[in-house]
Each structure stands twice: as C-alpha cells, then as structure tokens.
Design a protein around this motif. Structure first.
Motif, PDB file in Angstrom:
ATOM      1  N   GLY A   1     -57.069  54.608  27.025  1.00 52.84           N
ATOM      2  CA  GLY A   1     -55.681  54.182  27.166  1.00 52.84           C
ATOM      3  C   GLY A   1     -54.888  55.212  27.936  1.00 52.84           C
ATOM      4  O   GLY A   1     -55.277  56.378  28.014  1.00 52.84           O
ATOM      5  N   VAL A   2     -53.761  54.799  28.503  1.00 55.16           N
ATOM      6  CA  VAL A   2     -52.953  55.724  29.297  1.00 55.16           C
ATOM      7  C   VAL A   2     -51.473  55.554  28.973  1.00 55.16           C
ATOM      8  O   VAL A   2     -50.995  54.433  28.769  1.00 55.16           O
ATOM      9  CB  VAL A   2     -53.201  55.536  30.811  1.00 55.16           C
ATOM     10  N   LEU A   3     -50.797  56.676  28.879  1.00 56.16           N
ATOM     11  CA  LEU A   3     -49.339  56.686  28.826  1.00 56.16           C
ATOM     12  C   LEU A   3     -48.856  57.127  30.196  1.00 56.16           C
ATOM     13  O   LEU A   3     -49.011  58.297  30.567  1.00 56.16           O
ATOM     14  CB  LEU A   3     -48.844  57.669  27.761  1.00 56.16           C
ATOM     15  N   PRO A   4     -48.308  56.222  31.018  1.00 56.13           N
ATOM     16  CA  PRO A   4     -47.909  56.590  32.381  1.00 56.13           C
ATOM     17  C   PRO A   4     -46.842  57.680  32.373  1.00 56.13           C
ATOM     18  O   PRO A   4     -45.950  57.708  31.520  1.00 56.13           O
ATOM     19  CB  PRO A   4     -47.363  55.274  32.955  1.00 56.13           C
ATOM     20  N   GLY A   5     -46.934  58.564  33.342  1.00 53.47           N
ATOM     21  CA  GLY A   5     -45.962  59.640  33.460  1.00 53.47           C
ATOM     22  C   GLY A   5     -44.623  59.151  33.973  1.00 53.47           C
ATOM     23  O   GLY A   5     -44.500  58.047  34.516  1.00 53.47           O
ATOM     24  N   SER A   6     -43.622  59.997  33.802  1.00 54.99           N
ATOM     25  CA  SER A   6     -42.256  59.614  34.166  1.00 54.99           C
ATOM     26  C   SER A   6     -41.819  60.161  35.521  1.00 54.99           C
ATOM     27  O   SER A   6     -40.811  59.713  36.069  1.00 54.99           O
ATOM     28  CB  SER A   6     -41.285  60.117  33.094  1.00 54.99           C
ATOM     29  N   ASP A   7     -42.562  61.112  36.067  1.00 57.18           N
ATOM     30  CA  ASP A   7     -42.189  61.731  37.330  1.00 57.18           C
ATOM     31  C   ASP A   7     -42.793  60.928  38.483  1.00 57.18           C
ATOM     32  O   ASP A   7     -43.983  60.591  38.458  1.00 57.18           O
ATOM     33  CB  ASP A   7     -42.697  63.176  37.373  1.00 57.18           C
ATOM     34  N   ALA A   8     -41.994  60.638  39.494  1.00 56.88           N
ATOM     35  CA  ALA A   8     -42.439  59.769  40.590  1.00 56.88           C
ATOM     36  C   ALA A   8     -43.704  60.277  41.255  1.00 56.88           C
ATOM     37  O   ALA A   8     -44.562  59.490  41.679  1.00 56.88           O
ATOM     38  CB  ALA A   8     -41.323  59.624  41.626  1.00 56.88           C
ATOM     39  N   LYS A   9     -43.866  61.592  41.337  1.00 60.69           N
ATOM     40  CA  LYS A   9     -45.045  62.174  41.980  1.00 60.69           C
ATOM     41  C   LYS A   9     -46.106  62.575  40.967  1.00 60.69           C
ATOM     42  O   LYS A   9     -47.284  62.231  41.101  1.00 60.69           O
ATOM     43  CB  LYS A   9     -44.632  63.389  42.819  1.00 60.69           C
ATOM     44  N   LEU A  10     -45.687  63.300  39.934  1.00 56.58           N
ATOM     45  CA  LEU A  10     -46.653  63.856  38.989  1.00 56.58           C
ATOM     46  C   LEU A  10     -47.306  62.793  38.109  1.00 56.58           C
ATOM     47  O   LEU A  10     -48.351  63.055  37.494  1.00 56.58           O
ATOM     48  CB  LEU A  10     -45.984  64.910  38.115  1.00 56.58           C
ATOM     49  N   LYS A  11     -46.731  61.582  38.056  1.00 56.83           N
ATOM     50  CA  LYS A  11     -47.348  60.546  37.238  1.00 56.83           C
ATOM     51  C   LYS A  11     -48.733  60.161  37.756  1.00 56.83           C
ATOM     52  O   LYS A  11     -49.527  59.540  37.031  1.00 56.83           O
ATOM     53  CB  LYS A  11     -46.461  59.305  37.175  1.00 56.83           C
ATOM     54  N   ASN A  12     -49.034  60.549  38.996  1.00 52.39           N
ATOM     55  CA  ASN A  12     -50.351  60.273  39.571  1.00 52.39           C
ATOM     56  C   ASN A  12     -51.366  61.353  39.228  1.00 52.39           C
ATOM     57  O   ASN A  12     -52.492  61.327  39.725  1.00 52.39           O
ATOM     58  CB  ASN A  12     -50.235  60.115  41.083  1.00 52.39           C
ATOM     59  N   GLU A  13     -50.969  62.328  38.388  1.00 58.38           N
ATOM     60  CA  GLU A  13     -51.906  63.298  37.841  1.00 58.38           C
ATOM     61  C   GLU A  13     -52.071  63.014  36.344  1.00 58.38           C
ATOM     62  O   GLU A  13     -51.166  62.461  35.709  1.00 58.38           O
ATOM     63  CB  GLU A  13     -51.411  64.728  38.072  1.00 58.38           C
TER      64      GLU A  13
END
Length: 544
Positions: free
Chosen positions: A305-317
């Motif tokens: 499962g994943v909790l998506p990140g909130s930062d426009a760029k860092l959410k892809n890490e």
C-alpha cells in the motif's frame, strides 16, 4: 534537521494518537514526550492484529498456504481502512511465483566413506540435507575443511586460495576472524556470496557447521526444520545456480567428519572463539549422498500500500516501511504442538505496519515523500518476497530512497534501548538517533555482529540495490534482566511453536516502538534531501 512547514503543522494535530507534544523555537520542531497517550489501549490495538495473524487458524502463515492467503487478505483490508492506496499489481497484492523443493527424506541418505568403510549418518541427529539450490540426485565427492569458508577481496582474504576444491565438498565453520569488520564479514558470509566464491574455486557442494556460540537455535530444534520446503523465485533472472550438494552438520557430531585428519571440532571451536584464523586441510572422508526432491510451484503475494506524498516533486520518491508476513507453517511437533505461529516472527512487525498507517491517518499527517507499506512474503525462504519487490517494484526503483524494516523487534520489556542494524552505514542512523533522543530511548549498535542479522532479513534486499536501510531490535545492557529475557526468548521460542499468542509481551512498549518508527519514517519522508550512505560504508558500493 529543519522540519518542513507541513511536518510542523500535521504533527501539532497529532496529540490524540501521537506520543509527541510539539513546541517551536527558531522554526525547528522540538519534540517532547507526551503524558496524554494511553499506551495500554494502543498496545492492545497492536496486539489484536498479532492475535489474528498468529492464531492457530492461520496455521503458521507458510508462504503460499491458505493461512498465508487469508493473512494477506486481512492485511490488505487493514491497509485500505488506514487510507492507503493499492500499490500492488492486483490492487494491494503483488503475486510472486516460486519454485518449491522439499526433501523426500525416507528416500534420501547421507554417509561418509573412510579407509574403505562406510558410516551411515542419521538425518536429523547427525546432519541435515538442504535442498535450497538445485541438488544433484547422487553425490560422491571428497571433503575439504575450508576454515570459515569465505573470501573478502577488499582485504586480500581468501580461505581457499591454496586449496584444491575441484569437484569437492567444502566444509566450513560459521563465523570469521576478528580482524574483518562486521559489515564485510556479514556480506561475504551470505549464502549467495559464499557460494559464488566457492564455485569459482571449483567446489560442487557445501557442508556447514554452526558455531554453537553464535547460533540462535540449538541443533535439536533447528534440525526439526529440515523437512520444511525450500523455495526460489521462478523468475529466472533472479535465480542463480546453487550447489549440487548442501548440508548442515551437527557440531556435536562433527568429529565423524574430522576423524583421522589430525583435528577435532573442539580444537577448531576454541580457535574460533578467540577470533583467530582457522586451519585449512583435506578431510579423510568421501561424502556419499542420495537426494530425492519433490518439486512444486506456488504463488504467494506481497501486500503493498502507499500513502502518496504531499510535495509536488518529492511525492515521486518513496520511503518503504517493511515487514514480512510469512512464517514457517506447520512442522515437526515440540511439546506436542506442531503449529509455528510466528507471533513475534513476524506478526508483530506486520501489526506495527498496520498501526503506523492508522496513526498517520488519524493524525492527518501528510509527509512530503510517499510512504510505501510493504508486507512481504517468503522472508523465511531467503528474503525472496522483498528481493522480488526490490527488482520488480511497483514504483520506479531509483525513486526508492530508504527502507525501514521491522522483523521480530521483540517488545519483551520496556523500550529503554533500541538496537539498530545498519546504524552507522547511512544518514538514517543520524535520523534514528535524533528521533530516539526525543523519546528518551538510547540507540545501540549491533551487539552481536557475528549473528549477521543485518543480512538476514528483508532490509538486505533493498541494501543490495543501493537503498539505505535499517532494522531494529529492543536493546539491552549486558548482564541485565532484559538481556536474559532476550536470550531466553531467542533460544527457546525463535522458530518454535511457543512463539505464539500465549507468551508474555510488553504491549505498551510495542506501541511506543510504533510511534518511534512513525516519527522516523515521517522525518525521513519530510527531509529536504534523501538519505545517503556514509563515505566509509561498505554498502555504499551498491549505490554506484
């Protein structure tokens, strides 16, 4: 570390489920222990998951079993309830295909030929045959003692440089000389690295003698696992060729192998206990083995499962929080009980995965990077589920920045000390020290490096693809009551049916650990830069 505004805002709302009260000074979060947490209630919530996963109904959650399938479905539902998004290939599930091998012991045998006479060995009391590689049905080969049986190119250390191993069985004692640093020693003693070096030297098989001083499980109990299935990934790209013959030798019976060699197991153990190099010499025995194997194929899923990140760029890490869901199933009985429930190993870690995810949802925390929650399969078969995920991730592999692995962290007493494997290898060690300080928890490095724990669980699958990682155990001080409790547990309950839900566990301490891991994961996820290996870390090479 300067905390992000998002981190500050969300954690200040977390008093209901978090261990923290937050104050601010010069833009930096200062964490203080809260007295408002009902540790008993939170521990009971954690324990409820353990009770379900380690119940007799789950039959020990063996990889590919019906009990494992039902456990995986339970975890997927809990992930969904915690607000995680599916991150498998089939919703929350990432199915993994395995090839299975099981020793047909009644039709297999092992013997030693010496001076024209053959002595049959008892499978179980004298030795066990392993079928983890691709064993040959018939073996006849001379044996050679190769000391500790591994090579370290960086130090010019090679146990078999001057030995003729062509077509022979390499017999070795586990452990290594004291002058080799722990990380090097651990890596090159992994079965993969050891066999690669022995195979290059010409060996066709291996036989190991576990040093009782460094063995977690006494032989009498360890030998009961010999009938449990071995597995390998069906994906041929992830599979190497194993030894044609593989065995474990009971150290109490090892002199049968050393007869007429001029050496005894007592002599060799005395040398090893001093941390000194071992002699290498040919043995006066020829190994005869007939190995019958029953083969099968199964599929068993990782639950992701994943909790998506909130930062426009860092959410892809992605920061991975992992724990293995499998245990060893049903085996030979001990004290009349044949279900190896695996409560601490590792229903405990999966319960923590679930609770951490639920605390994050309840607190409204939205880390900048994405958090992956991974309950992986087949750790007990050689970290295979995590290896599969590491090489076939459901997110871009290069965007995985850290792994925090929970495997049998053993909340058997109050959390005063936390032992961290991989502590000084990456900047994650700095992070866990900073978080632990706020919790009045003292961080300890691995106190028993010869047990090779850092390479014996799922964090190592991530390390081998260059991802910094940590693993955890409740710590203790030498000579303390906590040390006695820890060691007694390892020697009596580890991989035994008594690792069940009837054992004494400090559930409030488990809840405290969960909160510490939550703080560590969100700290790493909110940092401006991803974790990096320390310049002098041996494992840095995997990131190249």
């Amino acid at each position: 570390m300067i905390a992000s505004p998002n981190y500050r805002r969300t954690l200040t709302t977390a008093l209901r489920t978090s261990v923290l009260a937050i104050t601010f000074w010069a833009g930096t979060v200062v964490a203080q222990q809260s007295t408002n947490v009902d540790w008993n209630a939170e521990g009971n919530a954690w324990w409820a998951h353990v009770q379900f996963l380690a119940s007799d109904d789950m039959r020990g959650r063996d990889t590919g079993s019906d009990g494992y399938r039902r456990s995986a479905e339970y975890v997927a539902k809990q992930f969904a309830d915690a607000g995680l998004q599916p991150a498998g290939t089939n919703k929350f599930m990432q199915p993994v295909d395995f090839e299975v091998r099981r020793l047909d012991e009644p039709n297999s045998n092992l013997s030693l030929e010496r001076a024209g006479k053959t002595e049959a060995l008892q499978l179980g009391p004298d030795a066990t045959i392993r079928v983890g590689g691709d064993p040959s049905p018939n073996i006849k080969a001379q044996a050679v003692f190769v000391g500790y049986g591994f090579a370290v190119p960086e130090m010019g250390y090679n146990e078999f440089a001057d030995l003729d191993l062509r077509g022979k069985i390499a017999v070795f004692l586990t452990g290594g000389p004291a002058n080799i640093p722990g990380p090097l020693k651990a890596h090159y003693q992994s079965s993969e690295q050891r066999w690669e070096a022995l195979q290059k030297a010409g060996a066709i098989g291996v036989a190991s003698i576990g040093n009782p001083k460094n063995s977690d499980i006494p032989w009498e109990r360890a030998s009961l696992a010999r009938l449990q299935p071995s597995m390998s990934l069906a994906d041929s790209k992830s599979r190497g060729s194993g030894p044609h013959f593989s065995a474990s030798i009971n150290p109490a019976k090892a002199d049968k192998w050393f007869a007429d060699s001029g050496h005894t197991i007592a002599e060799l153990l005395a040398i090893a206990d001093k941390g000194e190099p071992l002699p290498k010499f040919p043995l006066k025995v020829t190994v005869h083995a007939k190995v019958e194997v029953v083969r099968d194929k199964i599929t068993s899923p990782n639950v992701i499962g994943v909790l998506p990140g909130s930062d426009a760029k860092l959410k892809n890490e992605y920061v991975v929080i992992s724990a293995h869901l499998d245990h060893v199933g049903v085996g030979l009985p001990i004290n009349g009980d044949s279900i190896y429930n695996g409560a601490m190993d590792n229903a405990s870690g999966v319960a923590s995965l679930i609770e951490i995810a639920k605390h994050i949802k309840a607190a409204g925390i939205h880390p900048r990077r994405s958090l992956i929650f991974a309950a992986v399969t087949a750790e007990e078969k050689g970290d295979l589920g995590s290896e599969y995920f590491a090489h076939h991730p459901t997110v871009p592999q290069k965007q995985i920045v850290a792994d925090l692995n929970m495997d049998m962290f053993l909340p058997l007493f109050r959390l005063q000390y936390l032992e961290v494997q991989g502590l000084d290898e990456s900047t994650l060690g700095d992070d866990v020290r900073a978080v632990a300080e706020t919790e009045n928890v003292t961080i300890q490095a691995d106190k028993e490096p010869d047990r090779n724990r850092f390479i014996r669980s799922d964090q190592y699958s991530f390390v081998k693809i260059g991802v910094p990682a940590l693993a955890f155990k409740f710590g203790w001080v030498k000579g303390s009551e906590e040390e006695k409790i820890f060691q007694d547990w390892v020697h009596t309950r580890y991989h035994a049916p008594s690792d069940d839900v009837d054992q004494p566990v400090d559930t409030p301490a488990a809840a405290h650990f969960d909160h510490l891991l939550l703080l560590l994961a969100t700290r790493v996820a909110d940092a401006d830069t991803r974790p990096t290996w320390k310049p002098n870390s041996f494992f840095k090479r995997f990131a190249q």
